[in-house]
Write a protein that holds these residues in place. Structure first.
Motif, mmCIF file in Angstrom:
data_model
loop_
_atom_site.group_PDB
_atom_site.id
_atom_site.type_symbol
_atom_site.label_atom_id
_atom_site.label_comp_id
_atom_site.label_asym_id
_atom_site.label_seq_id
_atom_site.Cartn_x
_atom_site.Cartn_y
_atom_site.Cartn_z
ATOM 1 N N GLY A 158 -9.431 4.116 12.138
ATOM 2 C CA GLY A 158 -10.160 2.787 11.555
ATOM 3 C C GLY A 158 -9.448 1.645 11.792
ATOM 4 N N ILE A 159 -8.345 1.524 11.972
ATOM 5 C CA ILE A 159 -7.759 0.053 12.477
ATOM 6 C C ILE A 159 -7.818 -0.227 13.798
ATOM 7 C CG2 ILE A 159 -5.415 -0.975 12.709
ATOM 8 C CD1 ILE A 159 -4.374 0.317 10.251
ATOM 9 N N ASP A 160 -7.946 0.894 14.649
ATOM 10 C CA ASP A 160 -8.032 0.579 16.111
ATOM 11 C C ASP A 160 -9.668 0.370 16.306
ATOM 12 O OD1 ASP A 160 -5.515 1.647 16.549
ATOM 13 O OD2 ASP A 160 -6.312 3.700 16.687
ATOM 14 N N GLY A 161 -10.496 0.823 15.337
ATOM 15 C CA GLY A 161 -11.977 0.353 15.496
ATOM 16 C C GLY A 161 -12.157 -0.971 15.215
ATOM 17 N N PHE A 162 -11.726 -1.400 13.982
ATOM 18 C CA PHE A 162 -11.566 -2.729 13.561
ATOM 19 C C PHE A 162 -10.971 -3.850 14.589
ATOM 20 C CE2 PHE A 162 -9.496 -6.666 11.922
ATOM 21 C CZ PHE A 162 -10.728 -7.291 11.571
ATOM 22 N N ASN A 163 -9.813 -3.354 15.371
ATOM 23 C CA ASN A 163 -9.206 -4.335 16.570
ATOM 24 C C ASN A 163 -10.305 -4.498 17.581
ATOM 25 O OD1 ASN A 163 -6.816 -4.658 14.846
ATOM 26 N ND2 ASN A 163 -5.922 -2.691 16.058
ATOM 27 N N ALA A 164 -11.052 -3.490 17.945
ATOM 28 C CA ALA A 164 -12.248 -3.365 18.868
ATOM 29 C C ALA A 164 -13.169 -4.555 18.432
ATOM 30 C CB ALA A 164 -12.919 -2.087 19.204
ATOM 31 N N VAL A 181 -6.755 -7.169 6.963
ATOM 32 C CA VAL A 181 -6.036 -6.736 5.796
ATOM 33 C C VAL A 181 -7.009 -5.511 5.228
ATOM 34 C CG1 VAL A 181 -5.034 -7.264 3.782
ATOM 35 C CG2 VAL A 181 -4.696 -8.532 5.541
ATOM 36 N N GLY A 182 -8.163 -5.734 5.144
ATOM 37 C CA GLY A 182 -9.064 -4.629 4.567
ATOM 38 C C GLY A 182 -8.967 -3.107 5.139
ATOM 39 N N ALA A 183 -8.960 -3.391 6.552
ATOM 40 C CA ALA A 183 -8.428 -2.385 7.277
ATOM 41 C C ALA A 183 -7.372 -1.475 7.154
ATOM 42 C CB ALA A 183 -8.914 -2.663 8.838
ATOM 43 N N THR A 184 -6.274 -2.363 7.031
ATOM 44 C CA THR A 184 -5.024 -1.817 6.742
ATOM 45 C C THR A 184 -4.787 -1.282 5.367
ATOM 46 O OG1 THR A 184 -4.203 -3.711 8.136
ATOM 47 C CG2 THR A 184 -2.484 -2.478 6.629
ATOM 48 N N ARG A 185 -5.544 -1.922 4.483
ATOM 49 C CA ARG A 185 -5.373 -1.149 2.942
ATOM 50 C C ARG A 185 -6.335 0.012 3.072
ATOM 51 N NH1 ARG A 185 -7.137 -5.212 0.614
ATOM 52 N NH2 ARG A 185 -5.049 -6.160 -0.091
ATOM 53 N N ASP A 189 -4.560 3.363 1.896
ATOM 54 C CA ASP A 189 -5.431 4.269 0.597
ATOM 55 C C ASP A 189 -5.592 5.686 1.138
ATOM 56 O OD1 ASP A 189 -4.958 2.208 -0.835
ATOM 57 O OD2 ASP A 189 -6.936 1.649 -0.771
ATOM 58 N N GLU A 190 -6.134 5.826 2.389
ATOM 59 C CA GLU A 190 -6.426 7.058 2.994
ATOM 60 C C GLU A 190 -5.064 8.076 2.973
ATOM 61 O OE1 GLU A 190 -7.178 9.180 7.378
ATOM 62 O OE2 GLU A 190 -7.909 6.893 7.124
ATOM 63 N N LEU A 191 -4.022 7.371 3.564
ATOM 64 C CA LEU A 191 -2.942 8.346 3.704
ATOM 65 C C LEU A 191 -2.196 8.604 2.597
ATOM 66 C CD1 LEU A 191 -1.161 6.376 6.855
ATOM 67 C CD2 LEU A 191 -2.569 8.300 6.834
ATOM 68 N N GLU A 192 -2.340 7.467 1.322
ATOM 69 C CA GLU A 192 -1.712 7.999 0.194
ATOM 70 C C GLU A 192 -2.443 9.189 -0.562
ATOM 71 O OE1 GLU A 192 -1.228 5.022 -2.627
ATOM 72 O OE2 GLU A 192 1.046 4.665 -1.940
ATOM 73 N N ALA A 193 -3.710 8.953 -0.331
ATOM 74 C CA ALA A 193 -4.702 10.199 -0.778
ATOM 75 C C ALA A 193 -4.386 11.563 -0.250
ATOM 76 C CB ALA A 193 -6.160 9.921 -0.579
ATOM 77 N N ARG A 194 -3.772 11.399 1.073
ATOM 78 C CA ARG A 194 -3.369 12.928 1.625
ATOM 79 C C ARG A 194 -1.926 13.264 0.878
ATOM 80 N NH1 ARG A 194 -4.074 11.377 7.810
ATOM 81 N NH2 ARG A 194 -2.647 12.825 7.831
ATOM 82 N N GLY A 195 -1.405 12.494 0.012
ATOM 83 C CA GLY A 195 -0.104 12.873 -0.168
ATOM 84 C C GLY A 195 1.150 12.433 0.514
ATOM 85 N N VAL A 196 0.741 11.466 1.472
ATOM 86 C CA VAL A 196 1.957 11.200 2.135
ATOM 87 C C VAL A 196 2.822 9.807 1.237
ATOM 88 C CG1 VAL A 196 2.473 9.816 4.370
ATOM 89 C CG2 VAL A 196 0.534 11.201 4.197
ATOM 90 N N HIS A 424 2.255 -10.431 7.589
ATOM 91 C CA HIS A 424 2.564 -10.676 6.419
ATOM 92 C C HIS A 424 1.574 -10.213 5.269
ATOM 93 C CE1 HIS A 424 6.339 -12.434 8.022
ATOM 94 N NE2 HIS A 424 6.897 -12.503 6.861
ATOM 95 N N PRO A 425 0.329 -10.827 5.536
ATOM 96 C CA PRO A 425 -0.670 -10.201 4.519
ATOM 97 C C PRO A 425 -0.701 -8.802 4.629
ATOM 98 C CG PRO A 425 -1.388 -12.020 5.593
ATOM 99 C CD PRO A 425 0.006 -11.666 6.317
ATOM 100 N N ASP A 426 -0.720 -7.968 5.701
ATOM 101 C CA ASP A 426 -0.951 -6.676 5.971
ATOM 102 C C ASP A 426 0.124 -5.811 5.165
ATOM 103 O OD1 ASP A 426 -3.097 -6.411 7.599
ATOM 104 O OD2 ASP A 426 -2.019 -6.466 9.271
ATOM 105 N N CYS A 427 1.293 -6.439 5.334
ATOM 106 C CA CYS A 427 2.455 -5.958 4.571
ATOM 107 C C CYS A 427 2.321 -5.791 3.012
ATOM 108 C CB CYS A 427 3.773 -6.396 4.999
ATOM 109 S SG CYS A 427 4.392 -5.681 6.696
ATOM 110 N N ARG A 428 1.927 -6.975 2.516
ATOM 111 C CA ARG A 428 1.554 -6.909 1.232
ATOM 112 C C ARG A 428 0.521 -5.922 0.623
ATOM 113 N NH1 ARG A 428 1.833 -12.601 2.097
ATOM 114 N NH2 ARG A 428 -0.204 -12.964 2.429
ATOM 115 N N ALA A 429 -0.533 -5.651 1.590
ATOM 116 C CA ALA A 429 -1.236 -4.313 1.213
ATOM 117 C C ALA A 429 -0.661 -3.334 1.472
ATOM 118 C CB ALA A 429 -2.542 -4.646 2.179
ATOM 119 N N TRP A 430 0.419 -3.035 2.344
ATOM 120 C CA TRP A 430 0.846 -1.771 2.743
ATOM 121 C C TRP A 430 1.976 -1.334 1.557
ATOM 122 C CZ3 TRP A 430 -1.028 1.285 5.930
ATOM 123 C CH2 TRP A 430 -0.348 2.498 6.386
ATOM 124 N N ASP A 431 2.603 -2.145 0.792
ATOM 125 C CA ASP A 431 3.254 -2.026 -0.313
ATOM 126 C C ASP A 431 4.097 -0.953 -0.339
ATOM 127 O OD1 ASP A 431 3.838 -2.660 -2.928
ATOM 128 O OD2 ASP A 431 2.296 -1.127 -3.714
#
Length: 525
Positions: A158-164, A181-185, A189-196, A424-431
């Motif tokens: 999804g991030i790659d798609g947004f970059n395009a 930042v929305g794409a990063t978040r 959320d997707e990875l956390e939902a997978r238990g990562v 920096h905004p991305d990293c606030r979302a990555w948390d």
């Protein structure tokens, strides 16, 4: 920074200018495997458990592209704890491929550390073999945690798609930045939902993975070769786990103590100036494109104030793509285009005369290609960026570094470091939590080290190599002129020096440097 950007630039810009290994021995009591020594079984064919890590021979890992170099490779997986502070918890597996030496086999193999962060080492086998790195030694490739051939693979298409899609947008913090930042978040959320456990994907854990791999393979001593971000990882690895390391090669150097946005502005300044100076030193190039540096910097300011919108054809798509070229896009284009330096003066000149198509096609190619989707491990990338870089460097420091390097650029351009927009905004979302301060320590070592930089390196800066070498007491630091980021990929001379270094780490043969010449720049009629 990202070797993936480099490969995409070279692959797409230049269009415009497995074998299965059998399980021979199982169990922790298997004898050590020495590469080509004749003692024990061939390297990579013995199952072994060491501590909480287990190597198991098996099928070769998947790769993003066809990889002929896997034919004849000995493959398997290394299983390690996702979080070593909880060794009985979740396990992850890392793909491993050992490519045999082409000729004689020395007892000490080479292990390849990929760039990114987030690139997949197994998918880079052909890059290493094209440089004949396996001439005399087995070369080991292991996917860093979270990368394409690992399980789990934290790729987030999804991030790659947004970059395009963002190619049709300005680098605007209020609109594009929020969507970025929305794409990063969403990825988070997707990875956390997978238990990562996103906090477990970082350089310190990766360094421990390689230390475990050496022991699990039964290798007494090996050599390390890291490119781009892999140099950051190599310097950390040799500081934290020096045992068993015979020598280290680092190419396109990113010292952990410098890693972040500020160094990318210095890199852009040094790499751009190297290219501009090379044009100025060629009478034909200088006559046809006088003051190339001034023209480029004026265009950045002009386009940031008044962007150009154009359309470009996209192979495999029925409709052309809309591309917006503003000042930030032009800077990012040139960072990648240093890999195809011969055409850069002509492209800048055409843009200055109202013809943006060449640059627009090149800028779009790497993001609109199908090969740009689903390859980079954004999970590992943000784990490194947000745990090891942004906590130790404020956004204001990045902006100041941009202004120092390019005083004429407006704030809206220098607010986003090259290839690291909205970090920096991305990293606030990555948390994720900040790493321990020691991750930024300078590496002091007497391990023989080859430090390679490129004179056109606009991603990690030629001067970063000399900086790292200051505290490596047995280092050989070289800048290969007229070559961009990761010189091993493009310079036969750098390849020759690297092979010579692994043969004689304290006295590599540097004779080829004397014959190097700048590229013949394209001269438009």
């Amino acid at each position: 920074m990202r070797a993936g950007h480099r490969r995409a630039a070279r692959r797409l810009l230049t269009t415009l200018a497995g074998a299965t290994a059998g399980i021979l021995v199982t169990g922790p009591a298997a004898p050590p495997a020495r590469a080509g020594s004749g003692a024990g079984e061939p390297l990579g064919t013995v199952a072994r458990t060491v501590g909480h890590a287990h190597y198991q021979p098996g099928h070769c890992p998947r790769t993003a592209d066809p990889t002929p170099g896997l034919n004849g490779a000995r493959c398997g997986t290394l299983t390690v704890p996702e979080d070593r502070s909880r060794p009985e918890g979740r396990k992850i597996t890392l793909g491993v491929a050992t490519v045999p030496a082409a000729h004689r086999t020395a007892d000490d193999p080479i292990v390849w550390l990929a760039g990114g962060p987030g690139d997949d080492a197994v998918s880079e086998i052909q890059l290493a073999l094209d440089g004949n790195l396996n001439r005399d030694r087995d070369v080991i490739f292991m996917s860093q945690r979270g990368t394409y051939s690992a399980d789990p693979a934290l790729t987030c298409p999804g991030i790659d798609g947004f970059n395009a899609r963002a190619l049709a947008l300005r680098h605007d913090a209020r609109s594009t930045g929020r969507r970025h930042v929305g794409a990063t978040r969403a990825c988070h959320d997707e990875l956390e939902a997978r238990g990562v456990d996103l906090g477990a994907y970082n350089s310190t854990e990766s360094a421990a993975d390689y230390a475990d791999l050496r022991v699990a393979l039964g290798v007494e001593q090996w050599n390390v070769f890291g490119i781009s971000y892999g140099t950051d990882l190599a310097l950390l690895y040799m500081r934290l786990h020096p045992k068993g390391i015979r020598s280290v090669g680092i190419d396109g150097v990113l010292p952990p103590s410098l890693a972040g946005g500020a160094v990318t502005w210095r890199a852009a300044r040094e790499g751009f100036d190297g290219l501009f100076d090379a044009c100025a030193e060629q009478p034909a190039c200088n006559a046809r494109y006088p003051d190339l540096k001034g023209t480029f910097e004026r265009l950045v300011v002009q386009l940031e104030d008044d962007p150009v919108t154009t359309t470009v054809p996209v192979p495999g798509r029925p409709e052309p793509a809309e591309i917006v070229l503003d000042g930030g896009a032009l800077v990012n284009w040139l960072v990648s285009a240093t890999h195809v330096a011969a055409g850069v003066p002509r492209s800048i000149d055409e843009l200055a005369h109202g013809k943006p198509q060449r640059i627009a096609e090149q800028w779009a190619g790497g993001k609109l290609s199908p090969q740009a989707v689903g390859r980079l491990s954004h999970g590992l990338a943000y784990g490194v960026f947000c745990g090891e870089w942004t906590p130790f460097e404020s956004r204001a420091e990045v902006i100041r570094a941009g202004h120092r390097a390019f005083p004429s650029f407006p704030r809206s351009v220098v607010a986003n470091a090259p290839l690291l927009a909205f970090l920096h905004p991305d990293c606030r979302a990555w948390d994720v939590s900040a790493a321990d301060d020691s991750v930024r320590d300078v590496t002091y070592s007497d391990i023989p080290t080859l430090v390679l930089s490129g004179g056109f390196d606009a991603q990690t800066a030629p001067s970063s190599g000399a900086y790292a070498a200051r505290t490596l007491s047995r280092s050989t630091a070289l800048t290969i002129p007229y070559v961009a980021h990761v010189v091993f990929a493009d310079s036969p001379c750098a390849q020759s020096i690297t092979r010579s270094f692994f043969d004689t780490p304290t006295a590599p043969d540097k004779g080829c440097l004397a014959g190097l010449k700048p590229p013949p720049f394209e001269i438009a009629p």
